[in-house]
Design an enzyme around this catalytic site. Structure first.
Site, mmCIF file in Angstrom:
data_model
loop_
_atom_site.group_PDB
_atom_site.id
_atom_site.type_symbol
_atom_site.label_atom_id
_atom_site.label_comp_id
_atom_site.label_asym_id
_atom_site.label_seq_id
_atom_site.Cartn_x
_atom_site.Cartn_y
_atom_site.Cartn_z
ATOM 1 N N ASP A 78 9.764 11.613 17.593
ATOM 2 C CA ASP A 78 9.536 13.073 17.542
ATOM 3 C C ASP A 78 9.991 14.174 18.598
ATOM 4 O O ASP A 78 9.796 13.875 19.888
ATOM 5 C CB ASP A 78 7.881 13.515 17.623
ATOM 6 C CG ASP A 78 7.359 13.470 16.058
ATOM 7 O OD1 ASP A 78 8.219 13.791 15.141
ATOM 8 O OD2 ASP A 78 6.255 13.467 16.044
ATOM 9 N N ASP A 80 9.027 5.911 15.437
ATOM 10 C CA ASP A 80 8.988 7.040 14.730
ATOM 11 C C ASP A 80 9.067 7.882 16.300
ATOM 12 O O ASP A 80 8.636 7.606 17.221
ATOM 13 C CB ASP A 80 7.494 7.397 14.588
ATOM 14 C CG ASP A 80 7.018 8.847 14.228
ATOM 15 O OD1 ASP A 80 7.828 9.578 14.106
ATOM 16 O OD2 ASP A 80 5.689 9.078 13.903
ATOM 17 N N GLU A 115 0.668 -1.331 -0.032
ATOM 18 C CA GLU A 115 -0.195 0.019 -0.088
ATOM 19 C C GLU A 115 0.833 1.444 -0.063
ATOM 20 O O GLU A 115 1.830 1.217 0.877
ATOM 21 C CB GLU A 115 -0.803 0.162 1.206
ATOM 22 C CG GLU A 115 -1.805 1.221 1.054
ATOM 23 C CD GLU A 115 -2.649 1.777 2.620
ATOM 24 O OE1 GLU A 115 -3.268 2.687 2.498
ATOM 25 O OE2 GLU A 115 -2.511 0.832 3.415
#
Length: 455
Positions: free
Chosen positions: A143, A141, A73
């Site tokens: 941040d 991930d 995808e």
């Protein structure tokens, strides 16, 4: 996001009448569809990007799974936040023409599904749920905005050279452990374009992990359990630190905290900041004893020594002195350092196979910066503010007088280093191993069918 007002020919896409410029300053700063068109037309490394996601299944070997990449995808975010999910492509050419035509402001990569995601509705009619994710890189991930309670230079999406090292520390700790503790080799670190870093673990073993296994790996790294209201976000239980945490502490965190962070963030420079650290000490008597000391030495202006270093030294001496040994406060120094420096992961991204993550070599719409790979072996040298921007790259193309038909226009821009690093340090070693695995799996299958025939 509206387009900028300057006319598109300010950057001479067709190269007919080159702007005579002396440097890359010819293109006004910004991010818009016209700039992106040139970037996708001239610079985006479609071939390398597609090869990566094929994992050697695009070859001629009979063991290749030809349907593999077409079950992956992709999602595109177009101008004005139009969101297209479940895009799929069978070839690099197909991917390239779709990106050039749609000019996505953002490209995300999702999992490989059991069937082509674009045809998922046809399978849904059949009643049995065959549309499920079957493979996905193990992703992390991180941040910088998740560190807002321990950095005082910036907040939110802003970063500077004083707080970015928190990301560098996260890369060092995770990269070392993923290689040494889990035995993974093919790890791609990417700058998110604005405020953080993404990690793609691409070994076959990592890509085949179930959601439960992913959650277990993520949990292995989890130390920071900060709820908004919990004062103490890190509790290091047990008589000794886990070997991974002990190694992280002695090899990376302690010296980073004492030599850099203490000063760059001025952690003890105000009453409020001191109080925040005192709140991490579970014994109120010890905390108030320190508070009084610090109140006192404010008047006597601690000789020449920096107030942050001096107060930290007093805290350590107090907590590690003999009389507090029994009260279990010795661990408290480590907990404070972990609270301020240890990587803070977005756990949900790592736990679930169906998470989408921004593709490398995208452009961040807010900063105009390219999401370039970061070399974990030289991550200390990575400077987010020096990453090439979209307009800078277009200016470099103008200055180089690019040919419209050149395959490798990127070689004339500051993107060259990033694409070469991606290709030689990450992609080539990865594909070499993928091809070997593919062959040995195919040979094992042949052997198996031979053996069953011999019955």
């Amino acid at each position: 996001m509206g387009r900028d007002d300057e006319p598109v020919d300010s950057m001479e896409i067709d190269g007919q009448q080159q702007l005579k410029v002396e440097g890359p300053a010819a293109v006004p700063e910004g991010f818009n569809a016209d700039y992106l068109r040139v970037y996708y037309g001239k610079l985006f490394p479609y071939g390398d990007f597609f090869k990566w996601l094929c994992y050697a299944n695009d070859g001629k070997h009979p063991g290749c799974d030809q349907s593999y990449v077409g079950r992956r995808e992709f999602s595109f975010t177009l101008e004005n936040d139009i969101y297209l999910r479940f895009q799929s492509f069978d070839s690099a050419a197909e991917l390239e023409s779709s990106i050039k035509e749609k000019c996505p402001f953002k490209i995300d990569v999702g999992p490989v599904y059991s069937v082509d995601p674009a045809k998922r509705h046809a399978y849904a009619q059949s009643g049995n749920n065959v549309f499920v994710p079957v493979e996905r890189e193990l992703i992390f991930d991180i941040d910088i905005s998740d560190y807002d309670d321990v950095r005082y230079c910036c907040s939110g999406a802003d970063v500077c050279s004083d707080c970015w090292p928190l990301m560098t520390i996260a890369i060092k700790i995770l990269d070392t452990s993923l290689r040494d503790d889990f035995g993974f080799n093919h790890i791609l670190w990417v700058y998110s374009g604005r405020r953080g870093v993404h990690c793609w673990v691409c070994d076959t073993r990592a890509r085949k992990l179930s959601n439960e296994q992913r959650a277990a790996v993520a949990d292995y790294f989890r130390v920071y359990k900060g709820g908004e209201n919990a004062l103490k976000k890190v509790s290091l239980a047990g008589p000794v630190l886990h070997p991974f945490l002990a190694r992280s502490y002695t090899d990376v965190l302690e010296s980073f905290f004492e030599d850099k962070l203490l000063l760059s963030q001025q952690l003890f420079a105000s009453e409020e900041r001191c109080q925040k650290i005192l709140d991490l000490i579970p014994d109120e008597n010890v905390a108030s004893e320190l508070h009084e000391k610090w109140q006192g030495n404010r008047q006597s202006s601690i000789s020449k020594e920096d107030v942050n270093a001096a107060r930290w030294k007093q805290l350590k001496t107090t907590l590690q002195s003999g009389k507090h040994k029994a009260q279990g406060l010795r661990r408290c120094v480590e907990e404070i350092i972990f609270s301020y420096t240890y990587p803070r992961l977005d756990m949900e991204v790592s736990k679930h196979m169906n998470h989408l993550l921004k593709a490398p070599f995208c452009i961040h719409p807010k900063t105009g910066r390219v999401c370039v790979p970061i070399d974990p072996n030289n991550c200390d040298d990575f400077d987010p503010t020096a990453v090439p921007t979209l307009s800078q790259l277009l200016g470099e193309l103008n200055a180089a007088g690019f040919q419209t038909d050149s395959e490798n226009n990127w070689e004339r821009t500051s993107l060259e280093k990033s694409i070469k690093f991606f290709r030689t340090s990450f992609l080539q070693p990865l594909l070499k191993v993928c091809k070997e695995e593919l062959e040995s799996a195919y040979n094992a299958k042949l052997q198996q069918s031979k053996n069953s025939l011999n019955w």
